[in-house]
Design an enzyme around this catalytic site. Structure first.
Site, short mmCIF file in Angstrom:
data_model
loop_
_atom_site.label_atom_id
_atom_site.label_comp_id
_atom_site.label_asym_id
_atom_site.label_seq_id
_atom_site.Cartn_x
_atom_site.Cartn_y
_atom_site.Cartn_z
N HIS A 93 -8.16 -22.98 -8.46
CA HIS A 93 -8.75 -21.66 -8.31
C HIS A 93 -7.85 -20.70 -7.53
O HIS A 93 -7.98 -19.48 -7.67
CB HIS A 93 -10.12 -21.75 -7.63
N ASP A 136 -10.57 -28.66 -10.82
CA ASP A 136 -9.99 -27.69 -9.88
C ASP A 136 -8.67 -28.18 -9.31
O ASP A 136 -8.42 -28.12 -8.11
CB ASP A 136 -10.97 -27.37 -8.74
N GLY A 191 -9.15 -22.20 2.97
CA GLY A 191 -7.78 -22.58 3.30
C GLY A 191 -7.57 -24.07 3.27
O GLY A 191 -6.44 -24.54 3.16
N ASN A 192 -8.65 -24.87 3.39
CA ASN A 192 -8.55 -26.32 3.29
C ASN A 192 -8.41 -26.79 1.84
O ASN A 192 -7.96 -27.91 1.59
CB ASN A 192 -9.78 -27.01 3.88
N SER A 193 -8.81 -25.96 0.89
CA SER A 193 -8.75 -26.35 -0.52
C SER A 193 -7.36 -26.85 -0.88
O SER A 193 -6.36 -26.21 -0.57
CB SER A 193 -9.08 -25.16 -1.42
N GLY A 207 -19.40 -30.49 -29.04
CA GLY A 207 -19.99 -29.23 -29.45
C GLY A 207 -21.47 -29.11 -29.13
O GLY A 207 -22.24 -28.56 -29.92
#
Length: 459
Positions: free
Chosen positions: A106, A136, A207-209, A265
């Site tokens: 992200h 992510d 900020g830890n991501s 689908g």
């Protein structure tokens, strides 16, 4: 840790909105979790673990086109944090000495410029090798060699109750350590992607991501991902992507630049106990089909809204998340058998798995590297014009290029270039001309009540 997390509108906020759905499911964990040996002997001491892994932890900075890279003016925040945006800053860690780095997708998704700060000193431009929004995760590459690589462990045997620690740069505070314990492993979130996560009570903040989650032996067992919170701030429940999953995704990104997954689908949701009763089922297992894509594999096989997929290939009834995983892991073109519950009666449906749409990095044309005044658009304000609480000086109207990378923004006041004070644009121009071409310049900047030198490096 905002598509994940930490930024407003990203997954942290989404997860907070989903909290009303009730408790998430944790699967039972057999085998190594039953052995409590060594659980207390070294669990609370992460000194050696941090010393071992800290050199491999980096800070990732990204600028999206048309955004202002500025932080919030919170009282008590240091000048350095004020001059950088938490929305465009994350952590990461080196997984290969030749410059391969894992971080959160992200942060770099849609970024025009991405860079990596190594050792708190050297900033390297970074290329996005590939990314995967479902987990992510993004794989970056910088032109550096002989980097300290993180020691990778395994998340498969990580047990609830084990001590773990996070290492990263929350709010820009580099090399910050927070510790706690594993709350559940694996944990599947309501309304989530179906990917297993590690739930902990380790404090994670913006900020830890993308930073590493360490076990008591100093091995990376997860990549810190998100908090379960409406604000994106730590509230006692945090999640990390298991390192086994992260390394598998990274290997696929490094090999092909994309992650290949299967899909049938059909849009589905998890069954609650009440929904299970409504459809005549004894337990809330399986995946309830909400919508079927026209001309997709599910539509061609005759599946429809209201069907419940109980299991795949003749297995016993499966949890919702396991069905999602099994479909995603199926190779495109392969045939699978679905055990389906329709109008309180079982039936079997065979279909061919299609390929899901992979996430690909957005390629944004780079801007001209030639820039005037380091990318600063300035305006002068004289004492007469100020005529009130606004001081005279050189005001920043907008930024681009080097100035934006450095964190300067609208309303900042430029006071000096290196050790030369400036109060007018022509004085600033002369001071810049006196510096050597291509060298980093220190600008003395005032923002609100805080004044500090900010290094601005030309491209």
């Amino acid at each position: 840790m905002p598509t994940r997390p930490f930024a407003r509108g990203l997954l942290a906020a989404t997860l907070g909105a989903l909290a009303f759905l009730g408790a998430a499911h944790a699967w039972s964990h057999d085998g190594p979790c039953l052995d409590p040996s060594d659980s207390l002997s070294r669990g609370g001491d992460f000194v050696a673990a941090v010393r071992r892994q800290a050199p491999a932890v980096v800070r990732v900075l990204s600028i999206a086109p048309g955004t202002d890279w500025g932080g919030s003016d919170e009282v008590g925040m240091p000048a350095r944090s004020l001059l950088e945006s938490e929305r465009s800053s994350a952590s990461g860690f080196v997984v290969d000495a030749d410059g391969y780095i894992l971080t959160s997708a992200h942060v770099v998704l849609g970024g025009q410029e991405t860079s990596v700060l190594v050792g708190g000193r050297h900033r390297w431009p970074a290329a996005v090798v590939g990314l995967d929004r479902r987990t992510d995760l993004a794989l970056l590459k910088i032109a550096a060699t002989n980097l300290p690589a993180a020691a990778i462990g395994s998340s498969a045997s990580l047990c609830a109750g084990e001590w773990v620690a996070a290492l990263g740069a929350p709010f820009g505070f580099e090399q910050s350590v927070t510790a706690g314990m594993v709350s559940a492993n694996p944990r599947f979130l309501p309304g989530g992607s179906g990917e297993p996560l590690i739930q902990t009570d380790v404090a994670l903040n913006p900020g830890n991501s993308g930073g590493p989650l360490l076990n008591k032996h100093g091995e990376v067992v997860g990549m810190n991902s998100m908090t379960y919170s409406a604000s994106g701030r730590y509230t006692g429940v945090s999640f990390s992507l298991p390192i086994d999953t992260a390394m598998r995704i990274a290997a696929e990104l490094r090999s092909t630049g994309r992650v290949t997954r299967g899909q049938i689908g059909a849009r589905t949701q998890a069954l609650t106990p009440d929904l299970a009763l409504a459809f005549g089922l004894d337990a809330p297992l399986g995946a309830l089909i909400v919508r079927v894509d026209a001309d997709g594999p599910a539509a061609k096989a005759g599946l429809r809204s209201g069907d419940v997929v109980l299991s795949i290939d003749g297995s016993a009834a499966m949890p919702y998340a396991e069905i999602q995983q099994r479909v995603a892991a199926a190779r495109p073109g392969a045939s699978i058998m679905l055990d389906v519950w329709r109008r309180k009666a079982p039936l079997t449906v065979k279909l061919a798995v299609a390929e899901g749409v992979p996430d690909l990095p957005q390629r944004i044309a780079s801007q001209d590297t030639r820039e005037a005044r380091l990318g600063l658009d300035l305006a002068e304000r004289t004492a007469k014009q100020a005529g009130g609480p606004v001081e005279a000086g050189i005001y920043v109207r907008s930024t681009s290029g080097s100035a934006r990378r450095a964190g300067l923004r609208l309303g900042d006041v430029i006071l000096a270039v290196n050790d030369v004070g400036v109060s007018a644009i022509n004085e600033l121009d002369r001071a810049l001309e006196a510096t050597h071409q291509g060298e980093t310049v220190a600008l003395l900047v005032r923002r609100g009540s805080i004044t500090s030198f900010v290094p601005v490096a030309p491209p």
